[in-house]
Scaffold this motif. Structure first.
Motif, PDB file in Angstrom:
ATOM      1  N   PHE A   1       0.715  -1.077   0.043  1.00  0.00           N
ATOM      2  CA  PHE A   1       0.094   0.230   0.019  1.00  0.00           C
ATOM      3  C   PHE A   1       0.983   1.240   0.046  1.00  0.00           C
ATOM      4  CE2 PHE A   1      -1.932   3.391   2.439  1.00  0.00           C
ATOM      5  CZ  PHE A   1      -3.000   3.850   1.849  1.00  0.00           C
ATOM      6  N   ASN A   2       1.894   1.250   0.767  1.00  0.00           N
ATOM      7  CA  ASN A   2       2.902   2.376   0.715  1.00  0.00           C
ATOM      8  C   ASN A   2       3.296   2.878  -0.605  1.00  0.00           C
ATOM      9  OD1 ASN A   2       2.450   2.946   3.608  1.00  0.00           O
ATOM     10  ND2 ASN A   2       4.215   1.780   4.244  1.00  0.00           N
ATOM     11  N   ASP A   3       3.540   1.943  -1.349  1.00  0.00           N
ATOM     12  CA  ASP A   3       4.367   1.979  -2.589  1.00  0.00           C
ATOM     13  C   ASP A   3       3.312   2.706  -3.559  1.00  0.00           C
ATOM     14  OD1 ASP A   3       6.489   0.670  -2.103  1.00  0.00           O
ATOM     15  OD2 ASP A   3       5.532  -1.311  -2.345  1.00  0.00           O
ATOM     16  N   ILE A   4       1.904   2.186  -3.468  1.00  0.00           N
ATOM     17  CA  ILE A   4       0.856   2.920  -4.201  1.00  0.00           C
ATOM     18  C   ILE A   4       0.633   4.260  -3.871  1.00  0.00           C
ATOM     19  CG2 ILE A   4      -1.531   2.690  -5.082  1.00  0.00           C
ATOM     20  CD1 ILE A   4      -1.264  -0.182  -4.793  1.00  0.00           C
ATOM     21  N   PHE A   5       0.426   4.456  -2.492  1.00  0.00           N
ATOM     22  CA  PHE A   5       0.508   5.929  -1.960  1.00  0.00           C
ATOM     23  C   PHE A   5       1.415   6.712  -2.053  1.00  0.00           C
ATOM     24  CE2 PHE A   5      -0.468   8.585   2.000  1.00  0.00           C
ATOM     25  CZ  PHE A   5      -1.263   9.218   1.567  1.00  0.00           C
ATOM     26  N   GLY A   6       2.704   6.103  -2.198  1.00  0.00           N
ATOM     27  CA  GLY A   6       3.865   7.180  -2.479  1.00  0.00           C
ATOM     28  C   GLY A   6       3.890   7.789  -4.028  1.00  0.00           C
ATOM     29  N   VAL A   7       3.278   6.854  -5.046  1.00  0.00           N
ATOM     30  CA  VAL A   7       3.074   7.288  -6.131  1.00  0.00           C
ATOM     31  C   VAL A   7       1.956   8.613  -6.307  1.00  0.00           C
ATOM     32  CG1 VAL A   7       2.104   6.709  -8.491  1.00  0.00           C
ATOM     33  CG2 VAL A   7       3.905   5.108  -7.385  1.00  0.00           C
ATOM     34  N   VAL A   8       0.874   8.242  -5.508  1.00  0.00           N
ATOM     35  CA  VAL A   8      -0.103   9.318  -5.424  1.00  0.00           C
ATOM     36  C   VAL A   8       0.686  10.486  -4.820  1.00  0.00           C
ATOM     37  CG1 VAL A   8      -2.161   9.948  -4.443  1.00  0.00           C
ATOM     38  CG2 VAL A   8      -1.909   7.518  -5.142  1.00  0.00           C
ATOM     39  N   LEU A   9       1.189  10.464  -3.821  1.00  0.00           N
ATOM     40  CA  LEU A   9       1.972  11.562  -3.244  1.00  0.00           C
ATOM     41  C   LEU A   9       2.820  12.235  -4.361  1.00  0.00           C
ATOM     42  CD1 LEU A   9       2.686  10.429   0.369  1.00  0.00           C
ATOM     43  CD2 LEU A   9       0.937  12.080  -0.507  1.00  0.00           C
ATOM     44  N   ALA A  10       3.516  11.600  -4.805  1.00  0.00           N
ATOM     45  CA  ALA A  10       4.542  11.913  -6.044  1.00  0.00           C
ATOM     46  C   ALA A  10       3.830  12.805  -7.170  1.00  0.00           C
ATOM     47  CB  ALA A  10       5.297  10.822  -6.544  1.00  0.00           C
ATOM     48  N   ILE A  11       2.457  12.266  -7.757  1.00  0.00           N
ATOM     49  CA  ILE A  11       1.646  13.152  -8.517  1.00  0.00           C
ATOM     50  C   ILE A  11       1.432  14.434  -7.877  1.00  0.00           C
ATOM     51  CG2 ILE A  11      -0.453  12.921  -9.840  1.00  0.00           C
ATOM     52  CD1 ILE A  11      -0.032   9.986 -10.213  1.00  0.00           C
ATOM     53  N   ALA A  12       0.771  14.271  -6.721  1.00  0.00           N
ATOM     54  CA  ALA A  12       0.489  15.576  -6.172  1.00  0.00           C
ATOM     55  C   ALA A  12       1.595  16.579  -6.062  1.00  0.00           C
ATOM     56  CB  ALA A  12      -0.336  15.137  -4.730  1.00  0.00           C
ATOM     57  N   ALA A  13       2.700  16.192  -5.369  1.00  0.00           N
ATOM     58  CA  ALA A  13       3.866  17.103  -5.357  1.00  0.00           C
ATOM     59  C   ALA A  13       4.306  17.686  -6.601  1.00  0.00           C
ATOM     60  CB  ALA A  13       4.778  16.362  -4.770  1.00  0.00           C
ATOM     61  N   ASN A  14       4.192  16.885  -7.699  1.00  0.00           N
ATOM     62  CA  ASN A  14       4.484  17.241  -9.011  1.00  0.00           C
ATOM     63  C   ASN A  14       3.616  18.315  -9.428  1.00  0.00           C
ATOM     64  OD1 ASN A  14       7.010  16.068 -10.494  1.00  0.00           O
ATOM     65  ND2 ASN A  14       6.096  14.340  -9.456  1.00  0.00           N
ATOM     66  N   VAL A  15       2.337  18.238  -9.269  1.00  0.00           N
ATOM     67  CA  VAL A  15       1.411  19.158  -9.633  1.00  0.00           C
ATOM     68  C   VAL A  15       1.476  20.468  -8.832  1.00  0.00           C
ATOM     69  CG1 VAL A  15      -1.099  19.783  -9.627  1.00  0.00           C
ATOM     70  CG2 VAL A  15      -0.440  17.433 -10.549  1.00  0.00           C
ATOM     71  N   PHE A  16       1.823  20.325  -7.748  1.00  0.00           N
ATOM     72  CA  PHE A  16       1.900  21.729  -6.798  1.00  0.00           C
ATOM     73  C   PHE A  16       3.526  22.285  -7.168  1.00  0.00           C
ATOM     74  CE2 PHE A  16      -0.805  19.875  -3.698  1.00  0.00           C
ATOM     75  CZ  PHE A  16      -1.731  21.197  -3.637  1.00  0.00           C
ATOM     76  N   TYR A  17       4.612  21.525  -7.712  1.00  0.00           N
ATOM     77  CA  TYR A  17       5.746  21.945  -8.102  1.00  0.00           C
ATOM     78  C   TYR A  17       5.479  22.753  -9.482  1.00  0.00           C
ATOM     79  CZ  TYR A  17      10.106  22.057 -10.613  1.00  0.00           C
ATOM     80  OH  TYR A  17      11.410  22.604 -11.023  1.00  0.00           O
ATOM     81  N   TYR A  18       4.824  22.246 -10.481  1.00  0.00           N
ATOM     82  CA  TYR A  18       4.672  22.673 -11.327  1.00  0.00           C
ATOM     83  C   TYR A  18       3.834  24.083 -11.560  1.00  0.00           C
ATOM     84  CZ  TYR A  18       3.466  23.504 -16.565  1.00  0.00           C
ATOM     85  OH  TYR A  18       3.344  24.011 -17.763  1.00  0.00           O
ATOM     86  N   THR A  19       3.044  24.234 -10.617  1.00  0.00           N
ATOM     87  CA  THR A  19       1.939  25.422 -10.675  1.00  0.00           C
ATOM     88  C   THR A  19       2.299  26.363  -9.562  1.00  0.00           C
ATOM     89  OG1 THR A  19       0.640  24.357  -8.990  1.00  0.00           O
ATOM     90  CG2 THR A  19      -0.141  24.086 -11.321  1.00  0.00           C
TER      91      THR A  19
END
Length: 546
Positions: free
Chosen positions: A216-234
């Motif tokens: 589960f932590n692996d999947i949740f880590g990817v979700v957090l990575a996507i969210a961090a990338n969105v915030f980084y880009y904006t």
């Protein structure tokens, strides 16, 4: 010098933060890069003595660097750097290039950022739900998920004393809390939820056919990575940019391997000259580093000034220090190898006749490997302060405390080199090529340690290309029992087991009369020809926990 440091106290604080962060990245990344050394053998823990699937998956060799990379890496790095410099000159406005690079790094960082977040979550989960902890009177409590209880060893061999007062999976003082049956059951199910493996299948016919075991932590880590990338880009957050930089450094140290110390020293030497030329004799490095807003550097801002450190100044020496740690791991198991006398048969046809001879030879027996990773929580809860450097509550904890002289020497060399960089920065008030000091500091520390310990031969011959990964090696020894040379390896090569595991599908040849539930070869081939997955994306969870 003290006066100079006091006058630049704000810069000193920034540099201390940078040095601490760099050391932390290298320390954590090096431990994340630990793999089974070639001096140990993978234990057979699966069905019928077969290798465990998860351990065999983690045991795969990683492609390392070649000696030619010592020339090619500085050339490629210089080409990219010069290209970015003249692109900035041509665009005149760096914002356009920064937007393009933001999209690029947002996409390329998903894997490294997901790995970084997932391992961080595993780290935290291990502290909340460890497998062992030390209680009063030095009792080592083991947390058993199957029995949903906690036990400690009795006086007799194999005796387990279950503590009925501890009905939850929590360690230490939390284990004594009296939870209701419903709450205790929920805690056990949460523990199991974080530890169970899910299977992710992704198939695109003719292109991709992958099956990956994740938690589960692996999947949740990817979700957090996507969210961090969105915030980084904006946003223009320096903090998020640094987070991406940490992730790139962490993944780089794990993935990249210099293969040998000779290759690693050559690669670092090539980048040593590259860094000097680009910083002191050209405007390329300083211009690109200051004008490009992308996670290619760590930026720390203070009240009056800011300071930065390129990711290359972490990853380049970091992969060499990681190699030092894996060499320590290799030597730890190498010292546990034993010689075993066996009687072997050899065939001689030199006289024209087949003559079978028997003789006694020595086989080098490797110890079984114990994976030391993922033990941070057990180390914290299962070790007294007096034995913090020598944990022994479990075999995995004991294996994680192997001696690390080369690793610590590399870290000390890195620290001293960073201090030298800071001194030169304050003295000349000019940007310094960190690799000018880091490369000699790290490389010299490693080779000097080998010279002092009398292990230059072992260090020179050590490689991670897989050539040392041999089993049942027949060796020649001298009168004192020291190995002189290898005579033959893998004596059991070619011996294949024809046994099938229970549950495997039974297939009979054409013409045979199949029994109930048995498929003929023609029927299997027909079904495969008639139907195959064109696109498949699925996540399979294990059976519910009972």
């Amino acid at each position: 010098m003290p006066t100079l440091l006091l006058q630049n106290m704000d810069l000193l604080v920034l540099e201390i933060r940078i040095v601490f962060t760099a050391l932390a990245c290298i320390y954590i990344g090096s431990h994340g890069a630990i793999r089974r050394p070639h001096s140990a053998k993978l234990p057979k823990t699966g069905k019928d003595g077969q290798k465990n699937e998860a351990e065999e998956r983690d045991d795969e060799h990683i492609q390392g660097m070649l000696p030619s990379d010592a020339i090619m890496i500085p050339i490629f790095a210089g080409t990219v750097l010069i290209g970015l410099y003249y692109l900035l000159k041509w665009l005149e406005d760096p914002d356009v290039l920064n937007k393009i690079l933001r999209v690029y790094f947002s996409t390329m960082s998903l894997a490294s950022l997901g790995k970084f977040f997932a391992d961080g979550l595993h780290f935290l989960t291990g502290f909340v739900f460890p497998t062992v902890w030390i209680g009063k009177e030095r009792k080592v409590y083991h947390i058993d998920s199957e029995r949903r209880g906690q036990w400690y060893a009795g006086d007799g061999p194999g005796d387990r004393i279950w503590d009925d007062n501890k009905n939850s999976p929590l360690p230490g003082p939390f284990s004594g809390f009296k939870f209701s049956a419903t709450t205790a059951k929920l805690l056990w199910e949460i523990r199991h939820f974080f530890s169970e493996e899910w299977t992710v299948r992704f198939v695109v016919h003719g292109i991709v056919n992958e099956k990956v075991k994740v938690k589960f932590n692996d999947i949740f880590g990817v979700v957090l990575a996507i969210a961090a990338n969105v915030f980084y880009y904006t946003t223009d957050s320096t903090f998020l940019s640094n987070i991406l930089g940490y992730a790139f450094s962490y993944a780089g140290i794990i993935i990249l391997s210099p293969t040998t110390f000779a290759t690693g020293s050559a690669v670092l030497s090539g980048l040593f000259f590259y860094d000097i030329i680009m910083v002191f004799y050209t405007p390329y490095m300083v211009t690109v580093a200051t004008k490009i807003d992308a996670p290619i550097k760590l930026v720390f801002e203070g009240p009056t000034r800011s300071s930065m450190l390129g990711l290359g100044d972490i990853v380049v020496p970091g992969i060499f220090i990681g190699l030092c740690l894996r060499f320590d791991h290799y030597m730890y198991y190498s010292r546990q190898q034993k010689l075993k006398e066996v009687e072997l048969k050899t065939e001689d046809t030199s006289s024209g006749q087949l003559i079978t001879k028997k003789g006694t030879q020595h086989i080098l027996v490797k110890p079984e490997y114990v994976n030391p990773q993922g033990q941070w929580g057990d180390h914290f809860w299962g070790t007294k302060l007096s034995k913090i450097f020598w944990p022994d509550a479990t075999p995995a904890l004991k294996a994680s405390a192997f001696p690390k002289p080369y690793f610590y020497a590399g870290l000390v060399g890195y620290l001293l080199a960073m201090v030298a960089t800071l001194v030169m920065l304050l003295t000349f008030k000019h940007a310094q090529p960190a690799l000018l000091y880091l490369v000699p500091g790290v490389v010299t520390a490693a080779w000097a340690t080998a010279a002092v310990r009398g292990e230059l031969h072992h260090m020179w011959n050590y490689t991670e290309d897989g050539s040392l990964d041999k089993t049942d090696v027949v060796v020649e020894v001298d009168g004192e029992g020291n190995v002189i040379t290898e005579l033959r390896d893998n004596i059991d090569k070619g011996e294949q087991s024809d046994k099938k595991e229970e549950g495997d599908e039974k297939i009979v040849k054409a013409g045979d009369k199949p029994s109930d539930g048995t498929l003929t070869a023609e029927k299997v081939a027909k079904e495969k020809a008639e139907r195959y997955p064109v696109f498949l994306l699925s996540i399979e969870a294990p059976a519910p926990y009972q």
